[in-house]
Design a protein around this motif. Structure first.
Motif, PDB file in Angstrom:
ATOM      1  N   SER A 296       2.151   0.195   4.046  1.00 25.72           N
ATOM      2  CA  SER A 296       1.678  -0.721   5.046  1.00 25.72           C
ATOM      3  C   SER A 296       2.483  -1.314   5.724  1.00 25.72           C
ATOM      4  N   GLU A 298       1.967  -5.259   6.834  1.00 29.95           N
ATOM      5  CA  GLU A 298       0.462  -6.286   7.155  1.00 29.95           C
ATOM      6  C   GLU A 298       0.923  -7.465   7.108  1.00 29.95           C
ATOM      7  N   TRP A 316      -8.837   2.813   1.265  1.00 38.40           N
ATOM      8  CA  TRP A 316      -7.065   2.018   0.783  1.00 38.40           C
ATOM      9  C   TRP A 316      -6.819   0.912   0.582  1.00 38.40           C
TER      10      TRP A 316
END
Length: 342
Positions: A296, A298, A316
């Motif tokens: 992911s 971020e 998650w």
């Protein structure tokens, strides 16, 4: 960290007791794949002669090498015991050792293959660091000096240049060495063997012991990969697995089982091909409880998250070291659910 079809290292499956020696200056392993094998049909393998620091790619490759031999020995012992027991028909022996292979041997060797895969990536990173510094384009004076050195060498006759390098290659100043090795041998006219020797000298000057450590690790990688692969082939050979894939008309002879508890039981009178066996083995190689990982982005960083199940729903969470070690990057949620349901 793993893809769907990849699993990282597990617990060691073998023991160092199989070795003819141990590390710390001694040899480890043996010179034939099977214990006591002799004659022209014996599969020869390199004895492990490396000594690596703990928790390095080399030390993990050593474990993969030892475990592969230990796994093959355990499989052979079971087959011998089954034959001597008189309890099984020939087909029963194949089923008995086949189930052991799927439940124990193949997963153990799969862990060895994953050790090799991970080590290859780590060694490649180490190898990339053992390089000449990039040419400093802002230092025109030094660059022109090195260019002049290459031109001087290229202008010599071949015999004179060979004699000059042979006489001085051990005492050449770093600037001369750098001038030669930063470009191909063609640019200075030196022989390729001399160019390689000088490049090795310069890399050792810049990186010291890392040069030998990385080269040993590369050789160890080849040794471990070879032994792990050969051990798997020997087990498949003992099970009567045929190479390749079945003809299209026979593709349904051995359906892929969806139950991990289903016994190894090839259809009587039909051949089991490698591709079919690999499909069955895959179920045993991938653990059911492997965490589901995803990457992911971020902010400015890439974060790895893991799917956590709770009574109130799934979330998650940031992946822990254990999650990263055991987890798999499944392509979809459906693939993750299919694996858990297998």
């Amino acid at each position: 960290m793993r893809t769907m079809n990849e699993v990282l290292d597990g617990e060691p499956s073998g023991s160092l007791s199989l070795a003819e020696g141990s590390l710390n200056g001694k040899l480890l392993g043996r010179s034939t794949l099977r214990r006591g094998a002799t004659g022209p049909t014996a599969v020869r393998i390199p004895v492990w002669g490396f000594a690596f620091q703990p928790k390095t790619p080399g030390s993990r490759l050593e474990r993969a090498y030892v475990d592969a031999l230990s796994t093959l020995d355990e499989f052979e012992d079971l087959a011998t015991t089954a034959r001597k027991s008189g309890k099984f028909t020939d087909a029963g022996i194949v089923q008995e050792i086949g189930q052991h292979a799927l439940a124990k041997s193949i997963p153990a060797l799969h862990r060895g293959r994953e050790t090799v895969r991970k080590a290859r990536l780590e060694i490649a990173v180490a190898r990339a660091k053992i390089a000449l510094p990039a040419i400093d384009k802002t230092d025109a004076v030094s660059y022109l000096r090195r260019l002049e050195i290459r031109g001087h060498l290229a202008g010599m006759s071949e015999d004179k240049r060979r004699q000059f390098i042979s006489k001085n290659r051990g005492s050449l100043e770093p600037e001369w060495v750098r001038a030669i090795v930063e470009m191909s041998p063609m640019m200075s006219g030196v022989m390729e063997s001399d160019h390689a020797w000088l490049l090795d000298r310069e890399l050792r000057r810049l990186h010291g012991a890392a040069v030998d450590e990385t080269r040993d690790a590369e050789l160890a990688l080849q040794t471990a990969e070879n032994v792990v692969g050969l051990a798997r082939k020997e087990i498949c050979k003992d099970l009567g697995i045929l190479p390749g894939s079945p003809p299209k008309t026979d593709a349904a002879n051995m359906p892929k089982p969806r139950d991990i508890n289903r016994p190894f039981d090839p259809t009587p009178g039909t051949a089991l091909f490698q591709s079919q066996f690999d499909e069955i083995a895959e179920i045993y190689e991938i653990p059911h409880d492997a965490p589901y990982l995803k990457r992911s982005n971020e902010g400015m960083a890439e974060v790895v998250r893991v799917l956590k199940h709770a009574p109130g729903g799934s979330t998650w969470a940031a992946a822990t070291d254990d999650d990263l070690e055991r987890g798999i990057f499944y392509p979809t949620l459906e693939a993750y659910q299919d694996r858990r349901a297998a």
